[in-house]
Design a protein around this motif. Structure first.
Motif, short mmCIF file in Angstrom:
data_model
loop_
_atom_site.label_atom_id
_atom_site.label_comp_id
_atom_site.label_asym_id
_atom_site.label_seq_id
_atom_site.Cartn_x
_atom_site.Cartn_y
_atom_site.Cartn_z
N TRP A 474 1.54 -22.47 -29.98
CA TRP A 474 2.95 -22.85 -30.03
C TRP A 474 3.45 -23.45 -28.73
CZ3 TRP A 474 4.69 -19.80 -26.20
CH2 TRP A 474 4.08 -18.55 -26.02
N CYS A 475 2.66 -23.39 -27.65
CA CYS A 475 3.11 -23.87 -26.34
C CYS A 475 3.07 -25.39 -26.27
CB CYS A 475 2.24 -23.26 -25.25
SG CYS A 475 2.64 -23.93 -23.63
N GLN A 476 4.11 -25.97 -25.71
CA GLN A 476 4.21 -27.42 -25.58
C GLN A 476 4.07 -27.87 -24.13
OE1 GLN A 476 4.52 -29.31 -28.33
NE2 GLN A 476 4.74 -27.52 -29.65
N CYS A 477 4.15 -26.90 -23.19
CA CYS A 477 4.13 -27.28 -21.78
C CYS A 477 2.79 -26.94 -21.12
CB CYS A 477 5.26 -26.59 -21.03
SG CYS A 477 5.03 -24.82 -20.85
N GLY A 478 1.99 -26.15 -21.77
CA GLY A 478 0.67 -25.82 -21.25
C GLY A 478 0.65 -24.66 -20.28
N ASN A 479 1.82 -24.07 -19.99
CA ASN A 479 1.86 -22.98 -19.02
C ASN A 479 2.11 -21.62 -19.64
OD1 ASN A 479 1.31 -24.62 -16.91
ND2 ASN A 479 3.45 -24.92 -16.32
N CYS A 480 2.33 -21.58 -20.93
CA CYS A 480 2.67 -20.30 -21.57
C CYS A 480 1.42 -19.45 -21.73
CB CYS A 480 3.32 -20.54 -22.91
SG CYS A 480 4.87 -21.41 -22.72
N LEU A 481 1.65 -18.16 -21.84
CA LEU A 481 0.54 -17.22 -22.02
C LEU A 481 0.83 -16.39 -23.26
CD1 LEU A 481 0.07 -15.92 -18.37
CD2 LEU A 481 -1.41 -17.52 -19.61
N LEU A 495 7.59 -18.16 -27.10
CA LEU A 495 8.59 -19.21 -26.91
C LEU A 495 8.21 -20.03 -25.70
CD1 LEU A 495 11.50 -20.28 -27.63
CD2 LEU A 495 12.29 -18.71 -25.85
N CYS A 496 8.25 -21.35 -25.87
CA CYS A 496 7.91 -22.25 -24.77
C CYS A 496 9.18 -22.81 -24.16
CB CYS A 496 7.03 -23.38 -25.30
SG CYS A 496 6.48 -24.50 -24.01
N CYS A 497 9.07 -23.45 -23.02
CA CYS A 497 10.27 -24.02 -22.40
C CYS A 497 10.62 -25.37 -23.03
CB CYS A 497 10.07 -24.17 -20.88
SG CYS A 497 8.77 -25.33 -20.46
N ARG A 498 9.75 -25.87 -23.92
CA ARG A 498 9.98 -27.19 -24.51
C ARG A 498 9.85 -27.16 -26.02
NH1 ARG A 498 9.58 -31.27 -20.86
NH2 ARG A 498 9.68 -32.59 -22.68
ZN ZN Z 1 4.72 -23.56 -22.85
#
Ligand code: ZN
Ligand code: GDP
Ligand code: ZN
Length: 593
Positions: A474-481, A495-498
């Protein structure tokens, strides 16, 4: 127990005053119009008076002479008989406020109690033989008791014999024209005494300044209590000679609207007339008004009578009205009841501001520029006035994506679905207030990263690359865990920031300065607790929580939303990395209420 402060205190409401010429003018116009209306109603309807219904007594006297020419058969010869009728002949005392004037009649003379054939009107009267008649039978329609014999009524009709006043009354039609048609010229004097016991006031309809005799006339002599019967019918729009044939009921209304105040005393009756019986009934429905009476006499020691079926007009006198006198309590009650009208100005102006704000403009009902200007002003007032408060339900959460201008409100159970994919409802992002901006400038003067920790910068550089392989789907920014919460609460942290793929918010300069800056966070903590001793482990926890809060306030601007704001996974883990917990699980988002 009620605290003393509450007992001795007074709660008042805070008001919002709008300085605006046109709203001010509108309000004043409203107030002045309401004031004018209230005063007008007060004076015109005399609402300052206590009103009381009238009680009254009525007495009537009918006068007039009529000449009647009756046709009688005497010894097989038709003769005309002149007859004079005076008031004793044609008026009858009735109960209540009524009197009766006979206008037409049918006479059955010389009746005595004996046996005779019945008049053949009802079907039970006709017969062929004695078998058709029942001895002792009393039909409510017939005039006597049947003897059981069938006798000849006339040449070709046979009827049952009855014991009755004979000869039986013939069921004749009322004579046309009416025999006492000249009753039109009769006059009636109405004496009406009235009383308002509550005001201790008595008066009557015959005033000392009246010249009697007189005749009532609607405009020329409206106070005269003597009425010509023909005039009464004319006023009511009826034809006297027509009504006189079958009879009818006429209402004479006396309306007293008395003003008993000494400064504007007036108490005079108003007369009006209306027909009270149903003039449209056709023959089968028994039209008119009639009754029977008899005059008894003895002839050769035999009791005889003259039966008269009298048709005529019953006059009902209806007295009604009120008497009013100034009463301070009534005045206070009236003023009290009108106070609420002044609130109408507020209701109306509020309605105007609410309806004609930008929402209305955006709807495109009035796309003109002038209106939009007007709406923009209203929108401004609207924002000042309104504060939306959502129910702090455990399902309420706010989400902000860096690639979307608005905030999303999610008010539903996630049931295992990632928060990232739930659509929610768009709400406008509140404008940042000056407090946040001042803190922003505070952090911007933050010293650059300490040169002694270059690996952290390196780390950051490495992490900024979007689309990292170990980030969840579900991550769009690549930094989520992935979330480390228990299964049932995991969806909340997904939940991602984007919304769409792109760079992560944690890579922004502002994120570093506003959320991660240890110096700024420490300052904030000290701002709240100036003597706080900042030691390693406990401090990290406080700084971490403060950083969550900083992020929420930065991205959601309003305090209310920040309480229910959910941090994107990337930010959460970036903050946790900066201010880590040495042992145990992170507990994650908790509902504040
Ligand atoms: Zn993300
Ligand atoms: P803890 O320090 O071990 O309790 O764990 P956390 O680092 O997860 O911090 C928990 C505290 O931070 C609680 O008071 C949470 O309400 C708050 N918190 C954690 N995540 C969020 C979030 O996404 N939004 C908001 N508004 N508060 C959060
Ligand atoms: Zn991110």
């Amino acid at each position: 127990m009620v605290p003393v402060v509450q007992l001795c205190g007074y709660k008042s409401v805070k008001v919002l005053q709008i300085h605006s010429v046109w709203i001010g003018t509108l309000k004043n116009t409203f107030l002045v119009s309401i004031c004018i209306y209230i005063c007008f109603a007060l004076v015109s309807d005399k609402l300052y008076q206590r009103k009381e219904p009238v009680i009254s007594s009525v007495h009537t006297k009918v006068k007039g002479i009529a000449e009647v020419t009756e046709k009688v058969t005497e010894g097989g010869e038709m003769k005309s008989l002149r007859n004079i009728f005076d008031s004793a002949d044609y008026t009858f005392p009735l109960q209540g406020n009524s009197f009766f004037v006979m206008t037409n009649f049918l006479k059955s003379e010389g009746q005595e109690q004996k046996l005779c054939p019945e008049f053949p009107t009802s079907p039970s009267a006709k017969c062929k033989s004695d078998r058709d008649c029942i001895k002792g039978w009393m039909d409510p329609q017939s005039k006597g008791i049947q003897t059981g014999k069938c006798v000849q009524y006339d040449k070709n009709r046979k009827t049952c014999e009855i014991f009755a006043w004979c000869p039986a009354e013939e069921g004749k039609e009322a004579p046309r024209p009416a025999l006492l048609g000249s009753a039109e010229n009769f006059t009636v004097l109405i004496k009406n005494n009235i009383d308002f016991p509550g005001h201790n006031y008595t008066t009557k309809n015959i005033f000392p300044d009246l010249k009697i005799p007189c005749t009532f006339h609607k405009t020329q002599n409206p106070q005269c209590p003597i009425f010509r019967l023909g005039d009464i019918f004319q006023e009511a729009g009826e034809n006297f000679s027509e009504v006189a044939i079958q009879g009818g009921i006429m209402g004479i209304e006396i309306y007293w609207d008395c003003n008993l105040d000494s400064w504007s005393h007036r108490c005079r009756p108003k007369y009006s007339f209306r027909r009270l019986d149903d003039k449209y009934t056709n023959k089968s429905l028994i039209p008119g008004y009639n009754f029977r009476y008899a005059k008894y006499y003895k002839e050769n020691n035999v009791e005889k009578r003259t039966l008269i079926k009298a048709f005529g007009i019953r006059f009902d006198i209806l007295v009604f009205g009120t008497g009013g006198k100034f009463d301070i309590i009534q005045l206070v009650v009236y003023i009290g009841s009108t106070l609420s009208y002044f609130g109408l100005a507020t209701v109306f102006i509020d309605l105007l501001i609410n309806t004609y704000s930008s929402a209305f403009c955006r709807s495109g009902v009035y796309p003109c520029c002038k209106c939009c200007e007007f709406c923009a002003v209203n929108e401004y007032y609207y924002r000042k006035k309104y504060e939306l408060v959502m129910e702090p339900k455990s399902t309420l959460k706010y989400v902000s994506f860096v690639d979307e201008p608005h905030i999303r409100m999610v008010d539903q159970q996630l049931l295992g679905k990632s928060l990232q994919v739930v659509k929610g409802q768009e709400v406008p992002r509140p404008q940042a207030d000056i407090m946040n901006l001042s803190r922003l400038s505070l952090s911007l003067h933050d010293s650059p990263p300490i040169p002694g920790q270059p690996e952290e910068v390196q780390l950051l550089r490495r992490e900024v690359t979007p689309g990292s392989k170990d980030s969840p789907g579900w991550c769009q920014c690549g930094n989520c865990l992935p979330s480390r919460l228990p299964e049932n609460r995991r969806a909340l942290e997904e939940l991602c920031c984007r919304r769409k793929p792109g760079p992560c918010i944690t890579t922004s300069e502002l994120f570093r300065k506003l959320v991660l800056s240890r110096q700024a966070l420490q300052l904030l903590l000290l701002y709240q607790e100036p003597l706080l001793v900042l030691e390693e482990e406990a401090t990290n926890r406080r700084l971490r929580h403060c950083a969550y809060r900083c992020y929420a306030i930065w991205r959601f601007a309003s305090q209310d939303m920040a309480d229910f704001a959910i941090l994107p996974s990337c930010c959460r883990w970036r903050i946790r990395k900066e201010f880590p917990k040495t042992e145990g699980q992170y507990s994650g988002f908790k509902y504040p209420y």
